[in-house]
Design a protein around this motif. Structure first.
Motif, PDB file in Angstrom:
ATOM      1  N   LYS A 174      54.564  43.947  35.287  1.00  0.00           N
ATOM      2  CA  LYS A 174      54.319  43.837  36.874  1.00  0.00           C
ATOM      3  C   LYS A 174      52.672  44.336  37.005  1.00  0.00           C
ATOM      4  CE  LYS A 174      58.431  42.321  37.719  1.00  0.00           C
ATOM      5  NZ  LYS A 174      58.598  41.000  37.657  1.00  0.00           N
ATOM      6  N   THR A 175      51.921  44.362  35.881  1.00  0.00           N
ATOM      7  CA  THR A 175      50.507  44.888  35.980  1.00  0.00           C
ATOM      8  C   THR A 175      49.628  43.964  36.551  1.00  0.00           C
ATOM      9  OG1 THR A 175      50.155  44.332  33.806  1.00  0.00           O
ATOM     10  CG2 THR A 175      50.894  46.435  34.174  1.00  0.00           C
ATOM     11  N   ASP A 176      48.585  43.883  36.712  1.00  0.00           N
ATOM     12  CA  ASP A 176      47.221  43.042  36.915  1.00  0.00           C
ATOM     13  C   ASP A 176      46.804  42.269  35.956  1.00  0.00           C
ATOM     14  OD1 ASP A 176      45.529  41.513  38.237  1.00  0.00           O
ATOM     15  OD2 ASP A 176      44.200  43.189  38.894  1.00  0.00           O
ATOM     16  N   LEU A 177      47.345  41.254  35.373  1.00  0.00           N
ATOM     17  CA  LEU A 177      46.704  40.651  34.480  1.00  0.00           C
ATOM     18  C   LEU A 177      47.330  41.428  32.969  1.00  0.00           C
ATOM     19  CD1 LEU A 177      45.737  37.701  33.649  1.00  0.00           C
ATOM     20  CD2 LEU A 177      43.310  38.939  33.673  1.00  0.00           C
ATOM     21  N   LEU A 178      46.287  41.650  32.308  1.00  0.00           N
ATOM     22  CA  LEU A 178      46.661  42.411  31.168  1.00  0.00           C
ATOM     23  C   LEU A 178      46.633  44.173  31.339  1.00  0.00           C
ATOM     24  CD1 LEU A 178      44.836  40.482  28.274  1.00  0.00           C
ATOM     25  CD2 LEU A 178      46.986  40.071  29.243  1.00  0.00           C
ATOM     26  N   ASP A 179      46.142  44.413  32.585  1.00  0.00           N
ATOM     27  CA  ASP A 179      46.069  45.937  32.907  1.00  0.00           C
ATOM     28  C   ASP A 179      47.184  46.557  32.799  1.00  0.00           C
ATOM     29  OD1 ASP A 179      43.292  45.266  33.529  1.00  0.00           O
ATOM     30  OD2 ASP A 179      43.386  45.405  35.684  1.00  0.00           O
ATOM     31  N   GLY A 180      47.348  47.706  31.845  1.00  0.00           N
ATOM     32  CA  GLY A 180      48.326  48.591  31.951  1.00  0.00           C
ATOM     33  C   GLY A 180      49.314  48.365  30.555  1.00  0.00           C
ATOM     34  N   LEU A 181      49.216  47.225  30.174  1.00  0.00           N
ATOM     35  CA  LEU A 181      49.978  46.700  28.962  1.00  0.00           C
ATOM     36  C   LEU A 181      49.827  47.447  27.700  1.00  0.00           C
ATOM     37  CD1 LEU A 181      49.672  42.544  29.171  1.00  0.00           C
ATOM     38  CD2 LEU A 181      51.625  44.190  29.976  1.00  0.00           C
ATOM     39  N   SER A 182      51.046  47.878  27.080  1.00  0.00           N
ATOM     40  CA  SER A 182      50.785  48.700  25.763  1.00  0.00           C
ATOM     41  C   SER A 182      50.490  47.729  24.738  1.00  0.00           C
ATOM     42  CB  SER A 182      52.075  49.397  25.458  1.00  0.00           C
ATOM     43  OG  SER A 182      53.024  48.147  25.236  1.00  0.00           O
ATOM     44  N   TRP A 183      49.991  48.378  23.670  1.00  0.00           N
ATOM     45  CA  TRP A 183      49.378  47.535  22.727  1.00  0.00           C
ATOM     46  C   TRP A 183      50.720  46.696  21.932  1.00  0.00           C
ATOM     47  CZ3 TRP A 183      44.848  47.712  23.316  1.00  0.00           C
ATOM     48  CH2 TRP A 183      43.558  47.193  22.322  1.00  0.00           C
ATOM     49  N   GLN A 184      51.647  47.170  22.020  1.00  0.00           N
ATOM     50  CA  GLN A 184      53.133  46.586  21.380  1.00  0.00           C
ATOM     51  C   GLN A 184      53.416  45.300  22.455  1.00  0.00           C
ATOM     52  OE1 GLN A 184      56.574  49.097  21.692  1.00  0.00           O
ATOM     53  NE2 GLN A 184      57.736  47.721  20.352  1.00  0.00           N
ATOM     54  N   GLU A 185      53.244  45.372  23.753  1.00  0.00           N
ATOM     55  CA  GLU A 185      53.361  44.590  24.494  1.00  0.00           C
ATOM     56  C   GLU A 185      52.326  43.307  24.240  1.00  0.00           C
ATOM     57  OE1 GLU A 185      55.029  45.796  28.960  1.00  0.00           O
ATOM     58  OE2 GLU A 185      53.350  46.678  28.105  1.00  0.00           O
ATOM     59  N   LEU A 186      51.133  43.779  24.203  1.00  0.00           N
ATOM     60  CA  LEU A 186      50.270  42.777  23.846  1.00  0.00           C
ATOM     61  C   LEU A 186      50.409  42.162  22.405  1.00  0.00           C
ATOM     62  CD1 LEU A 186      47.172  44.781  25.025  1.00  0.00           C
ATOM     63  CD2 LEU A 186      47.741  42.422  25.967  1.00  0.00           C
ATOM     64  N   HIS A 187      50.834  42.649  21.253  1.00  0.00           N
ATOM     65  CA  HIS A 187      51.242  42.141  20.181  1.00  0.00           C
ATOM     66  C   HIS A 187      52.126  40.945  20.259  1.00  0.00           C
ATOM     67  CE1 HIS A 187      52.173  41.720  15.861  1.00  0.00           C
ATOM     68  NE2 HIS A 187      53.309  42.095  16.295  1.00  0.00           N
ATOM     69  N   MET A 188      53.171  41.547  21.360  1.00  0.00           N
ATOM     70  CA  MET A 188      54.341  40.599  21.590  1.00  0.00           C
ATOM     71  C   MET A 188      53.922  39.191  22.287  1.00  0.00           C
ATOM     72  SD  MET A 188      57.223  41.704  20.356  1.00  0.00           S
ATOM     73  CE  MET A 188      58.537  40.807  21.202  1.00  0.00           C
ATOM     74  N   TYR A 189      52.998  39.246  23.086  1.00  0.00           N
ATOM     75  CA  TYR A 189      52.337  38.130  23.919  1.00  0.00           C
ATOM     76  C   TYR A 189      51.609  37.193  22.642  1.00  0.00           C
ATOM     77  CZ  TYR A 189      53.067  40.121  28.392  1.00  0.00           C
ATOM     78  OH  TYR A 189      53.611  40.545  29.772  1.00  0.00           O
ATOM     79  N   TYR A 215      41.706  44.569  26.894  1.00  0.00           N
ATOM     80  CA  TYR A 215      40.949  43.381  26.950  1.00  0.00           C
ATOM     81  C   TYR A 215      40.095  43.255  25.420  1.00  0.00           C
ATOM     82  CZ  TYR A 215      42.379  42.410  31.561  1.00  0.00           C
ATOM     83  OH  TYR A 215      43.384  42.379  32.786  1.00  0.00           O
ATOM     84  N   LYS A 216      40.354  44.358  24.683  1.00  0.00           N
ATOM     85  CA  LYS A 216      39.771  44.229  23.460  1.00  0.00           C
ATOM     86  C   LYS A 216      40.673  43.806  22.326  1.00  0.00           C
ATOM     87  CE  LYS A 216      36.277  46.738  25.051  1.00  0.00           C
ATOM     88  NZ  LYS A 216      35.499  46.075  25.916  1.00  0.00           N
ATOM     89  N   HIS A 217      42.027  43.852  22.751  1.00  0.00           N
ATOM     90  CA  HIS A 217      42.973  43.181  21.591  1.00  0.00           C
ATOM     91  C   HIS A 217      42.777  41.799  21.512  1.00  0.00           C
ATOM     92  CE1 HIS A 217      46.998  42.194  20.297  1.00  0.00           C
ATOM     93  NE2 HIS A 217      47.342  43.427  20.051  1.00  0.00           N
ATOM     94  N   ASP A 218      43.236  41.395  20.273  1.00  0.00           N
ATOM     95  CA  ASP A 218      43.134  40.019  19.664  1.00  0.00           C
ATOM     96  C   ASP A 218      43.602  39.075  20.823  1.00  0.00           C
ATOM     97  OD1 ASP A 218      41.738  41.049  17.432  1.00  0.00           O
ATOM     98  OD2 ASP A 218      43.707  40.825  16.222  1.00  0.00           O
ATOM     99  N   PHE A 219      44.588  39.359  21.695  1.00  0.00           N
ATOM    100  CA  PHE A 219      45.303  38.539  22.378  1.00  0.00           C
ATOM    101  C   PHE A 219      44.286  37.986  23.494  1.00  0.00           C
ATOM    102  CE2 PHE A 219      47.887  37.322  26.245  1.00  0.00           C
ATOM    103  CZ  PHE A 219      48.402  36.258  25.728  1.00  0.00           C
ATOM    104  N   ALA A 220      43.755  39.131  24.140  1.00  0.00           N
ATOM    105  CA  ALA A 220      42.784  38.819  25.051  1.00  0.00           C
ATOM    106  C   ALA A 220      41.458  38.278  24.494  1.00  0.00           C
ATOM    107  CB  ALA A 220      42.103  40.286  25.804  1.00  0.00           C
ATOM    108  N   LYS A 221      41.073  38.565  23.298  1.00  0.00           N
ATOM    109  CA  LYS A 221      39.842  37.972  22.506  1.00  0.00           C
ATOM    110  C   LYS A 221      39.948  36.313  22.442  1.00  0.00           C
ATOM    111  CE  LYS A 221      38.108  41.966  20.284  1.00  0.00           C
ATOM    112  NZ  LYS A 221      37.858  42.630  19.010  1.00  0.00           N
ATOM    113  N   LYS A 222      41.361  36.057  22.378  1.00  0.00           N
ATOM    114  CA  LYS A 222      41.834  34.600  22.109  1.00  0.00           C
ATOM    115  C   LYS A 222      41.718  33.866  23.344  1.00  0.00           C
ATOM    116  CE  LYS A 222      45.422  31.618  20.039  1.00  0.00           C
ATOM    117  NZ  LYS A 222      46.895  31.901  19.608  1.00  0.00           N
ATOM    118  N   ILE A 223      41.985  34.545  24.642  1.00  0.00           N
ATOM    119  CA  ILE A 223      41.913  33.827  25.907  1.00  0.00           C
ATOM    120  C   ILE A 223      40.352  33.910  26.241  1.00  0.00           C
ATOM    121  CG2 ILE A 223      42.569  34.200  28.248  1.00  0.00           C
ATOM    122  CD1 ILE A 223      44.936  36.018  27.596  1.00  0.00           C
TER     123      ILE A 223
END
Length: 198
Positions: A164-179, A103-111
């Motif tokens: 299949k995680t709960d919201l962003l929990d467990g996503l890798s930085w690479q997955e978050l970048h793709m989102y 939740y510190k990733h830019d994608f989360a900060k945008k949400i």
């Protein structure tokens, strides 16, 4: 009335030869169900084009589309046709920001981009503004808009699958970048501009 087959082929994926056959029947048998269906589809496209112009005149912005799209990406099984169910879910989603590293990733900060002034440094999403836009839509405007949002999400899901995680929990930085890439302002603007909504 003159009407391009191309619009019907592109919008409803009806083969052109089928449309030509239906059009031939329109001249000979005006009560045939295919003739009535063809006329309905033509009216549908005309109404959609008029409605898109109405939506385009509203202050709908990329941030509103982003928030609704991301929420539905993670919660597509809700009855999103009912705007009240969507709004209830968006309100809950607004407060789902968590403290884990994802939740510190830019994608989360945008949400979750709005600070709560309660001394906790918590962030929520700006759902109030999105509610104002949703409340301004007529039923047909909302239906057309949400249909395009679902199409946008479907195109994203062709490229990346929701974890299949709960919201962003467990996503890798690479997955978050793709989102972040597929839900970028540029991607949203391109898709919804082509749809004639912004």
């Amino acid at each position: 009335m003159r009407f391009s087959y191309k619009l019907l082929v592109e919008r409803f994926a009806i083969p052109r030869p089928t449309l030509i056959e239906w059009q031939k029947r329109a001249k000979a048998d005006k009560k045939n169900w295919r003739v009535k269906h063809l006329e309905y589809l033509r009216h549908q496209i005309e109404l959609e084009n008029l409605t898109k112009a109405e939506i385009k005149s509203k202050p709908l912005n990329i941030e509103d589309i982003f928030l609704i799209s991301v929420y539905l990406f993670f919660n597509k099984n809700i009855n999103y046709i009912d705007v009240n169910i969507l709004k209830k879910g968006l309100r809950e989603f607004a407060y789902m920001n968590r403290s884990s590293v994802e939740y510190k990733h830019d994608f989360a900060k945008k949400i979750w981009s709005v600070s709560i002034q309660d001394g906790t440094q918590r962030q929520i999403s700006n759902y109030h503004r999105t509610f104002d836009i949703l409340d301004s839509f007529t039923a047909f405007q909302y239906g057309l808009f949400i249909q395009d949002v679902i199409e946008f999400i479907d195109k994203i899901e062709e490229k990346i699958s929701p974890s299949k995680t709960d919201l962003l929990d467990g996503l890798s930085w690479q997955e978050l970048h793709m989102y972040d890439k597929y839900f970028s302002n540029k991607a949203i603007e391109k898709f919804f501009s082509q749809k004639g909504l912004i």
